[in-house]
Scaffold this motif. Structure first.
Motif, PDB file in Angstrom:
ATOM      1  N   VAL A 140       8.450  -2.629 -24.656  1.00  0.00           N
ATOM      2  CA  VAL A 140       8.886  -1.450 -25.880  1.00  0.00           C
ATOM      3  C   VAL A 140       7.645  -1.015 -26.351  1.00  0.00           C
ATOM      4  O   VAL A 140       7.440   0.468 -26.193  1.00  0.00           O
ATOM      5  CB  VAL A 140       9.104  -1.776 -26.788  1.00  0.00           C
ATOM      6  CG1 VAL A 140       9.312  -1.088 -27.986  1.00  0.00           C
ATOM      7  CG2 VAL A 140      11.182  -2.565 -26.489  1.00  0.00           C
ATOM      8  N   ILE A 141       6.233  -1.743 -26.118  1.00  0.00           N
ATOM      9  CA  ILE A 141       5.214  -1.759 -26.521  1.00  0.00           C
ATOM     10  C   ILE A 141       4.438  -0.544 -25.810  1.00  0.00           C
ATOM     11  O   ILE A 141       3.403   0.178 -25.935  1.00  0.00           O
ATOM     12  CB  ILE A 141       4.433  -2.675 -26.713  1.00  0.00           C
ATOM     13  CG1 ILE A 141       4.755  -3.558 -27.984  1.00  0.00           C
ATOM     14  CG2 ILE A 141       2.579  -2.346 -27.103  1.00  0.00           C
ATOM     15  CD1 ILE A 141       4.739  -2.839 -29.409  1.00  0.00           C
ATOM     16  N   LEU A 142       4.575  -0.885 -24.327  1.00  0.00           N
ATOM     17  CA  LEU A 142       3.941  -0.041 -22.979  1.00  0.00           C
ATOM     18  C   LEU A 142       4.794   0.908 -22.952  1.00  0.00           C
ATOM     19  O   LEU A 142       4.596   2.015 -22.075  1.00  0.00           O
ATOM     20  CB  LEU A 142       3.857  -0.870 -22.010  1.00  0.00           C
ATOM     21  CG  LEU A 142       3.236  -2.282 -21.857  1.00  0.00           C
ATOM     22  CD1 LEU A 142       3.250  -3.586 -20.890  1.00  0.00           C
ATOM     23  CD2 LEU A 142       1.818  -1.747 -22.114  1.00  0.00           C
ATOM     24  N   ASN A 143       6.626   1.004 -23.056  1.00  0.00           N
ATOM     25  CA  ASN A 143       7.321   2.520 -23.676  1.00  0.00           C
ATOM     26  C   ASN A 143       7.117   2.766 -22.080  1.00  0.00           C
ATOM     27  O   ASN A 143       7.336   3.521 -21.228  1.00  0.00           O
ATOM     28  CB  ASN A 143       6.080   4.144 -23.880  1.00  0.00           C
ATOM     29  CG  ASN A 143       7.232   4.500 -23.786  1.00  0.00           C
ATOM     30  OD1 ASN A 143       8.985   4.715 -23.953  1.00  0.00           O
ATOM     31  ND2 ASN A 143       6.655   6.068 -23.361  1.00  0.00           N
ATOM     32  N   ILE A 144       7.516   1.619 -21.418  1.00  0.00           N
ATOM     33  CA  ILE A 144       8.508   1.235 -19.817  1.00  0.00           C
ATOM     34  C   ILE A 144       9.200   0.020 -19.769  1.00  0.00           C
ATOM     35  O   ILE A 144       9.569  -0.532 -20.350  1.00  0.00           O
ATOM     36  CB  ILE A 144       7.578   0.396 -18.907  1.00  0.00           C
ATOM     37  CG1 ILE A 144       6.934  -1.061 -18.791  1.00  0.00           C
ATOM     38  CG2 ILE A 144       6.014   1.269 -18.356  1.00  0.00           C
ATOM     39  CD1 ILE A 144       5.925  -2.099 -18.030  1.00  0.00           C
ATOM     40  N   ASP A 149      13.767 -11.690 -29.213  1.00  0.00           N
ATOM     41  CA  ASP A 149      12.312 -10.487 -29.428  1.00  0.00           C
ATOM     42  C   ASP A 149      12.361  -9.250 -29.632  1.00  0.00           C
ATOM     43  O   ASP A 149      11.938  -8.135 -29.039  1.00  0.00           O
ATOM     44  CB  ASP A 149      13.415 -10.559 -27.862  1.00  0.00           C
ATOM     45  CG  ASP A 149      12.962 -11.289 -26.453  1.00  0.00           C
ATOM     46  OD1 ASP A 149      12.370 -12.511 -26.578  1.00  0.00           O
ATOM     47  OD2 ASP A 149      13.093 -11.220 -25.470  1.00  0.00           O
ATOM     48  N   GLY A 150      13.508  -9.858 -30.812  1.00  0.00           N
ATOM     49  CA  GLY A 150      13.356  -7.951 -31.346  1.00  0.00           C
ATOM     50  C   GLY A 150      14.180  -7.024 -31.680  1.00  0.00           C
ATOM     51  O   GLY A 150      15.633  -7.377 -30.540  1.00  0.00           O
ATOM     52  N   ILE A 151      14.268  -5.713 -31.693  1.00  0.00           N
ATOM     53  CA  ILE A 151      15.362  -4.564 -31.625  1.00  0.00           C
ATOM     54  C   ILE A 151      16.037  -4.766 -30.597  1.00  0.00           C
ATOM     55  O   ILE A 151      17.345  -4.510 -30.918  1.00  0.00           O
ATOM     56  CB  ILE A 151      15.188  -3.450 -32.531  1.00  0.00           C
ATOM     57  CG1 ILE A 151      14.211  -4.150 -33.979  1.00  0.00           C
ATOM     58  CG2 ILE A 151      16.281  -2.514 -32.538  1.00  0.00           C
ATOM     59  CD1 ILE A 151      14.863  -4.645 -34.984  1.00  0.00           C
ATOM     60  N   CYS A 152      15.513  -4.670 -29.573  1.00  0.00           N
ATOM     61  CA  CYS A 152      15.886  -3.501 -28.158  1.00  0.00           C
ATOM     62  C   CYS A 152      16.237  -5.228 -27.645  1.00  0.00           C
ATOM     63  O   CYS A 152      18.217  -4.647 -27.298  1.00  0.00           O
ATOM     64  CB  CYS A 152      14.664  -4.067 -27.295  1.00  0.00           C
ATOM     65  SG  CYS A 152      13.817  -2.209 -27.673  1.00  0.00           S
ATOM     66  N   THR A 153      16.749  -6.364 -28.061  1.00  0.00           N
ATOM     67  CA  THR A 153      17.479  -7.282 -27.225  1.00  0.00           C
ATOM     68  C   THR A 153      18.446  -7.530 -27.908  1.00  0.00           C
ATOM     69  O   THR A 153      19.586  -7.905 -28.162  1.00  0.00           O
ATOM     70  CB  THR A 153      17.250  -8.716 -27.223  1.00  0.00           C
ATOM     71  OG1 THR A 153      15.363  -8.749 -26.476  1.00  0.00           O
ATOM     72  CG2 THR A 153      17.514  -9.974 -26.876  1.00  0.00           C
ATOM     73  N   LEU A 154      18.133  -6.916 -29.396  1.00  0.00           N
ATOM     74  CA  LEU A 154      19.326  -7.013 -30.783  1.00  0.00           C
ATOM     75  C   LEU A 154      20.395  -6.494 -29.940  1.00  0.00           C
ATOM     76  O   LEU A 154      21.244  -7.129 -30.356  1.00  0.00           O
ATOM     77  CB  LEU A 154      18.970  -7.440 -31.835  1.00  0.00           C
ATOM     78  CG  LEU A 154      20.076  -7.666 -32.774  1.00  0.00           C
ATOM     79  CD1 LEU A 154      19.402  -7.999 -34.375  1.00  0.00           C
ATOM     80  CD2 LEU A 154      20.685  -6.059 -33.675  1.00  0.00           C
ATOM     81  N   PHE A 155      20.206  -5.518 -29.800  1.00  0.00           N
ATOM     82  CA  PHE A 155      21.436  -4.629 -29.339  1.00  0.00           C
ATOM     83  C   PHE A 155      22.196  -4.888 -29.137  1.00  0.00           C
ATOM     84  O   PHE A 155      23.009  -4.621 -28.359  1.00  0.00           O
ATOM     85  CB  PHE A 155      20.634  -3.171 -29.408  1.00  0.00           C
ATOM     86  CG  PHE A 155      20.625  -2.053 -30.551  1.00  0.00           C
ATOM     87  CD1 PHE A 155      20.680  -1.939 -31.832  1.00  0.00           C
ATOM     88  CD2 PHE A 155      19.115  -1.181 -30.925  1.00  0.00           C
ATOM     89  CE1 PHE A 155      20.368  -1.819 -32.551  1.00  0.00           C
ATOM     90  CE2 PHE A 155      18.487  -0.876 -31.539  1.00  0.00           C
ATOM     91  CZ  PHE A 155      18.758  -0.707 -33.064  1.00  0.00           C
ATOM     92  N   GLU A 156      21.332  -5.847 -27.296  1.00  0.00           N
ATOM     93  CA  GLU A 156      21.978  -5.653 -26.224  1.00  0.00           C
ATOM     94  C   GLU A 156      23.270  -7.192 -26.238  1.00  0.00           C
ATOM     95  O   GLU A 156      23.834  -6.832 -25.962  1.00  0.00           O
ATOM     96  CB  GLU A 156      20.837  -6.051 -25.424  1.00  0.00           C
ATOM     97  CG  GLU A 156      20.150  -5.467 -24.647  1.00  0.00           C
ATOM     98  CD  GLU A 156      19.086  -6.097 -23.672  1.00  0.00           C
ATOM     99  OE1 GLU A 156      18.989  -6.809 -23.717  1.00  0.00           O
ATOM    100  OE2 GLU A 156      18.522  -4.654 -23.438  1.00  0.00           O
ATOM    101  N   GLU A 157      22.495  -7.779 -27.299  1.00  0.00           N
ATOM    102  CA  GLU A 157      23.622  -9.046 -27.952  1.00  0.00           C
ATOM    103  C   GLU A 157      24.699  -8.373 -28.209  1.00  0.00           C
ATOM    104  O   GLU A 157      25.896  -8.859 -28.678  1.00  0.00           O
ATOM    105  CB  GLU A 157      22.641  -9.944 -28.689  1.00  0.00           C
ATOM    106  CG  GLU A 157      21.919 -11.189 -27.812  1.00  0.00           C
ATOM    107  CD  GLU A 157      22.716 -12.331 -27.183  1.00  0.00           C
ATOM    108  OE1 GLU A 157      23.137 -12.319 -27.872  1.00  0.00           O
ATOM    109  OE2 GLU A 157      21.984 -12.230 -26.500  1.00  0.00           O
TER     110      GLU A 157
END
Length: 297
Positions: A23-27, A226-234
């Motif tokens: 997310v930080i690296l935008n890839i 891990d933060g928001i991105c992983t939370l959305f997956e869960e």
């Protein structure tokens, strides 16, 4: 071995997660993982121990991490010298993007127009990372989600930036998604995913406290570091829901929706902090602009 391999490795090691670094690296995560694997193969030693949701440095990784950071710092210094930016002041800001939705870009534009000789470095950090970096003197300004996080940052003085309403975030397939508002009573024992205490120690106690006056007991079936991105997956994998401040709207995937509560819960405070002793004048200026933007929303 190229500089990008070092940069990707340092990002993963610094944030303890491929998802967060991506997310930080935008890839996306797969190419990031491949680049780090290529680096390990080039060196002939494993640098990371990979877990389900996090990574840790091996002994060789610890040693290489410090060396890689020095190499990157020298490279960045060289770039600044070539561009004539050597004397440019840098303000280091640690924040969570969901806390500054709708105000950060406007404040940045105003600041850069007024003070073009100062560069702001934004770092999307967890609560734990904000605490650690601020305590080490590596942040000039922080934006934190609530009083409990601020208490963990000695030497900083805090002001309330804004208050954000709490909302329920859920998959569009979730049975409650058809409601326009979520009755607070429906939250009792509803399967939830949330943020784990290792990186977000304030999350669970804060949201539990918000619902306690209503006699509602929250049930978390999964907590992620891990933060928001992983939370959305869960959230989508378990067809569950999550409780967040309304600023999360700008980060949600299209398959996820958010709903307000009824009755409306007290707003979650967002604080902005500066070092109590000798804050940088330009950091004070940027803080003032953020506060002004928050008041116009």
């Amino acid at each position: 071995m190229e500089l990008r391999h070092l940069r990707y490795f340092v990002a993963v090691a610094s944030h303890g997660s491929f998802n967060r670094a991506a997310v930080i690296l935008n890839i996306t995560q797969p190419p990031l993982s491949r680049q780090v694997r290529d680096l390990e193969e080039h060196l002939g030693v494993p640098l990371l121990v990979r877990g389900n949701n996090s990574v840790k440095l091996t002994e060789a990784g610890e040693l290489f991490y410090e060396e890689a950071r020095e190499v990157l710092a020298r490279a960045d210094d060289a770039v600044r010298r070539v561009r004539g930016e050597t004397g440019k002041e840098i303000l280091r800001v640690g924040y969570a993007p969901s806390m500054t939705t709708g105000i950060m870009s406007a404040a940045l534009a105003r600041f850069q127009a007024a003070v073009p000789g100062v560069r702001i470095e934004l770092a999307d950090l967890s609560s734990r990372e904000i605490n650690e970096l601020a305590a080490e003197g590596r942040l000039d300004l922080v934006v934190t989600p609530g009083v409990s996080v601020a208490k963990g940052i000695p030497g900083f003085q805090f002001t309330e930036l804004r208050r954000l309403a709490l909302v329920l975030v859920l998959s569009e397939r979730h049975p409650l998604a058809k409601l326009k508002r979520i009755p607070v009573a429906r939250m009792h024992q509803l399967p939830l995913v949330g943020l784990a205490k290792d990186n977000f120690p304030e999350y669970v106690p804060t949201v539990r406290g918000m619902f306690k006056p209503f006699g509602v007991s929250l049930r978390f079936i999964s907590l992620v570091n891990d933060g928001i991105c992983t939370l959305f997956e869960e959230l989508e994998a378990n067809n569950a829901a999550a409780i967040f401040a309304e600023g999360i709207s700008g980060m949600m995937p299209r398959t996820v929706v958010m709903r307000p509560f009824a009755p409306k819960l007290p707003g979650a405070p967002v604080l902005i902090g500066l070092p109590a002793l000798r804050p940088k004048p330009h950091a004070e200026t940027f803080a003032r602009l953020l506060i002004e933007e928050a008041r116009t929303r």
